[in-house]
Each structure stands twice: as C-alpha cells, then as structure tokens.
Design a protein around this motif. Structure first.
Motif, mmCIF file in Angstrom:
data_model
loop_
_atom_site.group_PDB
_atom_site.id
_atom_site.type_symbol
_atom_site.label_atom_id
_atom_site.label_comp_id
_atom_site.label_asym_id
_atom_site.label_seq_id
_atom_site.Cartn_x
_atom_site.Cartn_y
_atom_site.Cartn_z
ATOM 1 N N SER A 47 -55.564 41.046 17.932
ATOM 2 C CA SER A 47 -55.187 40.093 19.317
ATOM 3 C C SER A 47 -55.387 38.878 19.392
ATOM 4 N N ARG A 48 -55.183 38.286 18.329
ATOM 5 C CA ARG A 48 -55.047 36.676 18.125
ATOM 6 C C ARG A 48 -53.384 35.683 18.900
ATOM 7 N N VAL A 49 -52.490 37.115 19.210
ATOM 8 C CA VAL A 49 -51.660 36.798 20.143
ATOM 9 C C VAL A 49 -51.053 37.533 21.670
ATOM 10 N N GLU A 50 -51.282 36.642 22.402
ATOM 11 C CA GLU A 50 -51.111 36.943 23.485
ATOM 12 C C GLU A 50 -49.527 37.634 24.057
ATOM 13 N N LEU A 51 -48.977 38.470 24.343
ATOM 14 C CA LEU A 51 -47.952 37.904 25.157
ATOM 15 C C LEU A 51 -48.254 38.635 26.969
ATOM 16 N N ALA A 52 -47.131 37.420 27.422
ATOM 17 C CA ALA A 52 -47.250 38.169 28.989
ATOM 18 C C ALA A 52 -46.089 37.409 29.819
ATOM 19 N N GLY A 53 -45.630 38.547 30.629
ATOM 20 C CA GLY A 53 -44.126 38.174 31.251
ATOM 21 C C GLY A 53 -43.298 39.444 31.602
ATOM 22 N N PRO A 54 -42.642 39.476 32.766
ATOM 23 C CA PRO A 54 -41.746 39.951 33.108
ATOM 24 C C PRO A 54 -40.448 40.104 32.059
ATOM 25 N N ASP A 55 -39.903 42.165 32.323
ATOM 26 C CA ASP A 55 -38.882 42.105 31.294
ATOM 27 C C ASP A 55 -38.146 41.417 32.225
ATOM 28 N N ILE A 56 -37.018 40.596 30.605
ATOM 29 C CA ILE A 56 -36.206 40.109 30.822
ATOM 30 C C ILE A 56 -34.772 39.839 29.444
ATOM 31 N N VAL A 57 -33.749 40.392 29.825
ATOM 32 C CA VAL A 57 -32.547 39.931 28.684
ATOM 33 C C VAL A 57 -32.763 38.732 28.588
ATOM 34 N N VAL A 58 -31.924 37.453 27.379
ATOM 35 C CA VAL A 58 -31.690 36.751 27.789
ATOM 36 C C VAL A 58 -29.845 36.979 26.928
ATOM 37 N N THR A 59 -29.395 35.730 27.152
ATOM 38 C CA THR A 59 -27.986 35.766 26.639
ATOM 39 C C THR A 59 -28.055 35.985 24.708
ATOM 40 N N ALA A 60 -26.632 36.201 24.302
ATOM 41 C CA ALA A 60 -26.938 36.126 22.839
ATOM 42 C C ALA A 60 -27.145 34.548 21.947
ATOM 43 N N GLU A 61 -26.667 33.774 22.620
ATOM 44 C CA GLU A 61 -27.110 32.552 21.779
ATOM 45 C C GLU A 61 -28.564 31.986 22.520
ATOM 46 N N ALA A 62 -28.863 32.203 23.938
ATOM 47 C CA ALA A 62 -30.564 32.089 24.246
ATOM 48 C C ALA A 62 -31.269 32.848 23.007
ATOM 49 N N THR A 63 -30.666 34.252 22.964
ATOM 50 C CA THR A 63 -32.417 34.641 22.360
ATOM 51 C C THR A 63 -31.801 34.069 20.446
ATOM 52 N N GLN A 64 -30.696 33.551 19.557
ATOM 53 C CA GLN A 64 -30.831 32.803 18.931
ATOM 54 C C GLN A 64 -31.421 31.019 18.490
ATOM 55 N N ALA A 65 -31.323 30.517 19.683
ATOM 56 C CA ALA A 65 -31.871 29.304 19.481
ATOM 57 C C ALA A 65 -33.433 29.381 20.236
ATOM 58 N N ILE A 66 -33.958 30.417 21.015
ATOM 59 C CA ILE A 66 -35.293 30.888 21.739
ATOM 60 C C ILE A 66 -35.751 31.320 19.979
ATOM 61 N N GLY A 67 -35.335 31.520 19.389
ATOM 62 C CA GLY A 67 -36.049 33.543 17.936
ATOM 63 C C GLY A 67 -36.407 31.303 17.014
ATOM 64 N N LEU A 68 -34.879 30.491 17.064
ATOM 65 C CA LEU A 68 -35.613 29.809 15.971
ATOM 66 C C LEU A 68 -36.559 29.229 16.372
ATOM 67 N N ALA A 69 -36.529 28.185 17.263
ATOM 68 C CA ALA A 69 -37.789 27.777 18.120
ATOM 69 C C ALA A 69 -39.316 28.890 17.669
ATOM 70 N N ILE A 70 -39.472 29.127 18.554
ATOM 71 C CA ILE A 70 -40.644 30.559 18.319
ATOM 72 C C ILE A 70 -41.123 30.782 16.948
ATOM 73 N N HIS A 71 -40.197 30.474 15.563
ATOM 74 C CA HIS A 71 -40.698 30.730 14.416
ATOM 75 C C HIS A 71 -41.166 29.488 14.375
ATOM 76 N N GLU A 72 -40.208 28.432 14.295
ATOM 77 C CA GLU A 72 -40.944 27.220 14.181
ATOM 78 C C GLU A 72 -42.412 26.663 14.462
ATOM 79 N N LEU A 73 -42.658 27.474 15.953
ATOM 80 C CA LEU A 73 -43.853 27.271 16.879
ATOM 81 C C LEU A 73 -44.915 28.374 14.798
ATOM 82 N N ALA A 74 -44.622 29.289 15.102
ATOM 83 C CA ALA A 74 -45.487 30.252 14.302
ATOM 84 C C ALA A 74 -45.332 29.967 12.681
ATOM 85 N N THR A 75 -44.561 29.276 12.657
ATOM 86 C CA THR A 75 -45.229 28.556 11.118
ATOM 87 C C THR A 75 -45.925 27.276 10.686
ATOM 88 N N ASN A 76 -45.579 26.702 11.872
ATOM 89 C CA ASN A 76 -46.595 25.416 12.378
ATOM 90 C C ASN A 76 -48.353 25.972 12.771
#
Length: 522
Positions: free
Chosen positions: A400-429
């Motif tokens: 339970s060290r990582v908590e996710l909170a938010g409504p059900d949202i679907v983002v576009t294909a372009e947003a999926t790639q950009a947000i995914g890369l950002a979350i990957h870099e934040l998690a790596t850091n």
C-alpha cells in the motif's frame, strides 16, 4: 485506493475477447511457438496484432524469420478448414502448396529489400478443404511492419486480402450474359422470365441504347439500379432529358462520352462508375456494353449494356486503404517517439551499458502504455489502468505504498503515451532517490476535474511523495526532467508544476479537456 486494494478489480493481463480470434490469441500458450510468451513480444508486434484483431477486414501477420501466422476473424474464411489449427504455425507449415511462389516475396520484404507487394486477382492453387485442390483468386497486399528490435528494421509482413474468386465468376457471368442478351434479341419473349430472375438474383440490370434514334429502353431491374422510373422503361439519349446522364455522379458524367467513343471503335467494353439516387443514395456499378448494330459508316447504332451493383466491394476496398493509411500513420508516430527517446537518452549517458539500461526501461514504459491502448482498440486508455501498468515494474502490487485516487477517465491515445512516459520517469526517480527508495516512503497519485463546467473542464493530475529522503533539487536537468515537463506541456498543451518540498517531490499537470475521451465521475 492503493494498488493492493485494487487488485481484485485490476483489469486482466490478457486482451478482452470481443471476437473469436482476439480470444484465441489471448488464450494461446505462445511460449510453445517461435514467438515466445506474449510478454516478450515487441511493441510493434503487439500494436499490429491489436489493430488487426479490431478490424473486420481480412488481415494476417506473418512474423519473424519463420513467418509465424497470426490472423483476425475476417481471415478465417480464407483458411477454411485450416482454422484454428494454423494459428501460431510457420507459413511453410500452413501453406506448403504456395511456398515456392510466395516465400521469396516475404523474405525480400523482411530483409528490407522490397517495399511491399500488391497484386490483383492473383491465382493460387491451394488445399484448404480436406484434400481437395482448388484455384482461388485474391487481391492481396503484402506490407512491411516496422520493428526497431529487428536487425533489418522489419519485424514481419502484414497481409491484407480479399478473395475475388466470386467477383471473377460474376464478371465472367456478366460477359456471358451480355453475349446471351445479344442472341436473346431474336427470342426475347421466350426467355424473358428466366432472364429477369437471374438479373434480380445477381443485383444486375440491363438496357438498350439506340444512338441514332436517341432512345433508351430500360428493364425494370436496370431502372431500379439507377433510381429512376420511366413509363414503359423508355428514356432519351442526350440533352437535359437524358435520364442516364442525370443519374450519374457529377464527377463521373464525363465517362458517358468516353463510352460512346469506345462503342464507335470496338464491339464491347467494360465500365465502372457511380450513380446517385434522388434520395442521395450512391451506388457503384460495374458492367459491360456490347454493340449489336452499326451504321453504314461503322459507327455504333444500337448497343446493349448490363451492370451489377458492386457498392459493397468498393466499400471494402476503401476500408482496406484506410487501414493501411492508419497503420502507416501509427507506425511512423511510434518510430518517431522511439527515436526521440533514443537520442535524448544518449545525451545523458556516458557508457553503452548505462544507455542500454535506461533506453530499455523507457521502451518498457512505452510498451506498457501501448498495452493499455490495445485493450481499448486504440480508442484511448483508462487512466487508472495506465497508472497500474506503469507502476507494476517498480513496486509490489500487494503493498500500500502507492495510492491511486480519482474518477473513471479515459484519455486519448496521444495523452496515454505522454502521461505514461511521465509516470515512468517519476517512478524511476522515486525508486532511485525519492520516497520509494526507503521502506517508509509513500506516493499518492490523484486526478480530478479542474472545473465544474462539462464543456471546458480539464484534468488535474498530481504526484505527491512523502516519507522519503530529504529532497535536493538536481544540479542539472536530464531527459526525465524533459519528459515530465516540456514534453507534457508541448504534446498536451498542458501546464506543469514541479516542486522540491521538504517532505518530498510534488508534480502536477493541468491537462485540457481535448485530451479526454470519456469522463464519468464515480
């Protein structure tokens, strides 16, 4: 909610079975094949399989040096009795009867020596129904599928195919019917009932044109295809009263003069054009014209014409063209992203080992985003699903060290790639230097709408770390900083805030509503 709390509701790791082949592909044990387990498949292979299974048009992928066969629902009729046995088998095993003809074409494409092959009405002698031989005809396109993990840059061959055996039989029947009509002018009354039945069954229509008298005599079936209704089927040739010219699509009306010139110089000809009904319905027609009488100077006097409705075939051809364009567009976009990641990573590494490690992890992050997109047929991705996919390599799904909170949202294909890369870099850091580098550290990822207005509200996404080591701003900005800042802002027209606070790093992005597909607040 935590990653551990959401385990019961976490989406399955296989694709949802929306059709038979998607289900067979998802349930097959690929570790027994030359392709290996699906977790080891390249992003390019996963992408093309996702696009292919989402389409109803007959498509197949032949992957790798052995050209392992993966296909969609539309391709099953081509395989006939070889389905589902053929799934996951080498091309040589599935189609041994045409290996000598087709294998060199595929090998040239895989080696990067051929840009692809397109062939219309290609005859192939095959066995697909027991031990019976048959000669079938296909309009096929063999296209290279780019794959950066392949030594040639090409991972396999995408096959789009339309079996044209029935169409060729129809065209032969049309030609036969034209000749039959020529002879039937002498005995029209005797064969009229049988002939009309054949026309109705084949969605065909006929008429006779007298270019000297400037008249046209239609059958009921012919008038039905052109959307016209004339007393006694009698029409007029030329001028504003010409019903044939009026029914033609405006862009095809010039063909009428071409047909008359052909009739003056040859006894028969083929034609293909569009007609528009009074209610706006557009049909594609294909047929033949045959001159049955000429004037003393050799010009066409009377000719009979027969056409068939080929609207469905034209629609299938247009859909195939659209799919190839879409595949090309997405492949180019994917390669551009990979090239950018490669260049940026190379600038911030000093050894090949460091480059390979960082570049590989970032490609894994990109692949995770693509997995989320494939689950939704590239119509966007669930934000919660995207977060789970990106965080799986970094933290145990049960804790339970990582908590996710938010409504059900679907983002576009372009947003999926950009947000995914950002979350990957934040998690790596966070794993290396931040809250996830110590046992007591925690990360909360939350998202909400930044406005109450349905028309204009966007997405507010936050990453907040607590309980980690003392935060020290970096002495220089690397590729990760570019991904979570400038790349998000430019690609999504977003506004990013990054703060190095005493309790931990905080990052937020305000993302416009244009990047959302579905927003259903829970």
């Amino acid at each position: 909610m935590s990653l551990g709390d959401s385990e019961a509701n976490r989406p399955p790791t296989v694709l949802p079975t929306k059709n038979e082949m998607a289900g067979l592909i998802a349930s097959k044990d690929w570790s027994t094949t030359a392709l290996g387990d699906t977790n080891s498949w390249s992003s390019s292979l996963k992408l093309i399989v996702g696009i292919m299974t989402a389409s109803g048009f007959p498509m197949a992928v032949r992957w790798g040096p052995e050209f392992i066969l993966i296909y969609n629902d539309g391709y099953r009729s081509i395989l006939a009795d070889k389905h589902p046995w053929a799934l996951g088998l080498p091309f040589r095993v599935v189609w041994p009867e045409v290996v000598s003809e087709l294998m060199p074409l595929q090998e040239a494409i895989l080696a990067g020596k051929s840009p692809g092959v397109y062939s219309e009405d290609r005859p192939l002698t095959i066995r697909r129904r027991g031990m019976s031989w048959e000669t079938a005809h296909f309009t096929v396109s063999y296209s290279p599928v780019p794959d950066p993990t392949s030594s040639t840059g090409i991972g396999g061959v995408l096959v789009t195919a339309v079996e044209t055996s029935d169409r060729l039989r129809i065209e032969k029947a049309l030609e036969f019917k034209t000749h039959e009509l020529f002879e039937a002018n002498q005995r029209l009354q005797d064969g009229q009932a049988l002939y009309r039945s054949a026309l109705a069954a084949g969605r065909m229509g006929t008429w006779e044109t007298d270019l000297v008298a400037k008249t046209r005599l239609w059958t009921p079936e012919g008038m039905a295809l052109f959307g016209i209704n004339l007393p006694g089927g009698r029409g007029h040739v030329g001028g504003a009263q010409d019903e044939y010219w009026s029914a033609l699509h405006p862009d095809d009306r010039h063909l009428m003069q071409d047909f008359h010139e052909l009739a003056d110089n040859q006894d028969s000809f083929t034609s293909e054009y569009r007609v528009v009904w009074p209610d706006g319905t557009t049909l594609w027609l294909r047929g033949h014209g045959r001159v049955v009488a000429r004037t003393p100077d050799g010009k066409a006097h009377r000719l009979v014409s027969i056409v068939a409705d080929v609207t469905e075939r034209k629609a299938a051809e247009d859909h195939a063209q659209f799919l190839m364009h879409e595949l090309s567009h997405r492949s180019k976009n994917l390669l551009a992203v990979i090239q950018s990641i490669s260049r940026r990573t190379a600038r911030t590494t000093t050894t090949m080992e460091d480059f390979e490690s960082r570049f590989g992890r970032r490609l894994q992050g990109l692949a995770a985003s693509h997995d989320a997109l494939v689950r939704n047929s590239w119509q966007g991705a669930s934000l919660a699903d995207l977060m789970r996919q990106q965080l799986l390599p970094f933290t145990d799904i049960q804790n339970s060290r990582v908590e996710l909170a938010g409504p059900d949202i679907v983002v576009t294909a372009e947003a999926t790639q950009a947000i995914g890369l950002a979350i990957h870099e934040l998690a790596t850091n966070a794993i290396k230097y931040g809250a996830l580098s110590v046992p007591a550290g925690k990360v909360k990822i939350s998202w909400t709408f930044d406005s109450e207005s349905l028309a204009s509200r966007g997405l507010l996404l936050k990453w907040v770390e607590q309980g980690g080591p003392r935060v020290v701003p970096p002495s220089r900005n690397g590729f990760g900083h570019l991904v979570i800042g400038e790349m998000i802002e430019r690609s999504l027209n977003a506004k990013v805030t990054l703060e190095f606070l005493h309790h931990g790093l905080e990052w937020s992005a305000s993302i416009p509503a244009t990047n959302l597909v579905i927003e259903a607040q829970t």
